[in-house]
Design an enzyme around this catalytic site. Structure first.
Site, short mmCIF file in Angstrom:
data_model
loop_
_atom_site.label_atom_id
_atom_site.label_comp_id
_atom_site.label_asym_id
_atom_site.label_seq_id
_atom_site.Cartn_x
_atom_site.Cartn_y
_atom_site.Cartn_z
N GLN A 1 0.84 -1.20 0.00
CA GLN A 1 0.00 0.00 0.00
C GLN A 1 0.87 1.26 0.00
O GLN A 1 1.04 1.91 1.02
CB GLN A 1 -0.89 -0.03 1.25
CG GLN A 1 -1.91 1.05 1.33
CD GLN A 1 -3.11 0.79 0.47
OE1 GLN A 1 -3.58 -0.33 0.40
NE2 GLN A 1 -3.60 1.80 -0.18
N PHE A 2 1.42 1.61 -1.16
CA PHE A 2 2.31 2.78 -1.23
C PHE A 2 1.58 4.07 -0.88
O PHE A 2 2.20 5.05 -0.47
CB PHE A 2 2.97 2.89 -2.61
CG PHE A 2 2.06 3.37 -3.70
CD1 PHE A 2 1.97 4.71 -4.01
CD2 PHE A 2 1.28 2.47 -4.42
CE1 PHE A 2 1.14 5.16 -5.01
CE2 PHE A 2 0.44 2.90 -5.43
CZ PHE A 2 0.36 4.25 -5.72
N THR A 3 0.26 4.09 -0.99
CA THR A 3 -0.49 5.32 -0.73
C THR A 3 -0.44 5.74 0.74
O THR A 3 -0.84 6.86 1.07
CB THR A 3 -1.96 5.20 -1.19
OG1 THR A 3 -2.58 4.12 -0.49
CG2 THR A 3 -2.03 4.97 -2.69
#
Length: 147
Positions: free
Chosen positions: A78-80
């Site tokens: 989950q890079f966000t």
């Protein structure tokens, strides 16, 4: 690393219409990797996650770990989690690690977790549909830079 832990009674990840991973009781992890993250961050996160007492004991108190309840983990990249929302209305994700580093640390993180509990995973960089039944709800944010 920034990791959102959610205690779940069930969770699954679907990719291109097919279930790729699913668990019953355990933890759903949303895992973000930063550019300065290292093996030390990974080790710290694994140690905290597998030992964190956020499952209820017989008296109803949060006193058991995911290991204690024979739970499983569903880990989703989950890079966000590294979104920068300071300017404008569209988040910037420049605070996230480059994909090569992030993928390497994410895979190593999941491998390290699997030494303690069964781990299901999503696919790094894929478009995923994540479903969960949050138990509690219990949701905790772990940031390895805030030790």
């Amino acid at each position: 690393m920034k990791i959102v832990l959610q205690r779940v009674s069930q969770a699954s990840v679907t990719i291109e219409g097919s279930i790729h991973g699913q668990i019953e009781q355990g933890l759903l992890l949303l895992v973000g990797v930063g550019p300065d993250d290292s093996q030390e961050d990974l080790d710290y996160a694994v140690r905290k996650i597998v030992n964190m007492r956020i499952f209820s004991d017989e008296a109803g108190k949060m006193n058991k770990s995911v290991q204690d309840v024979a739970g499983k983990i569903l880990s989703i990249s989950q890079f966000t989690l590294f979104a920068d929302t300071k300017k404008g209305n569209r988040p910037a994700f420049t605070g996230a690690a480059a994909p090569a580093l992030a993928s390497q640390l994410y895979d190593a993180f999941n491998q390290a977790l699997s030494a303690f509990v069964p781990v299901e995973v999503g696919v790094f960089g894929a478009d995923m549909a994540v479903s969960l039944v949050n138990d509690g709800p219990v949701t905790i944010v772990l940031d390895t830079k805030n030790k």
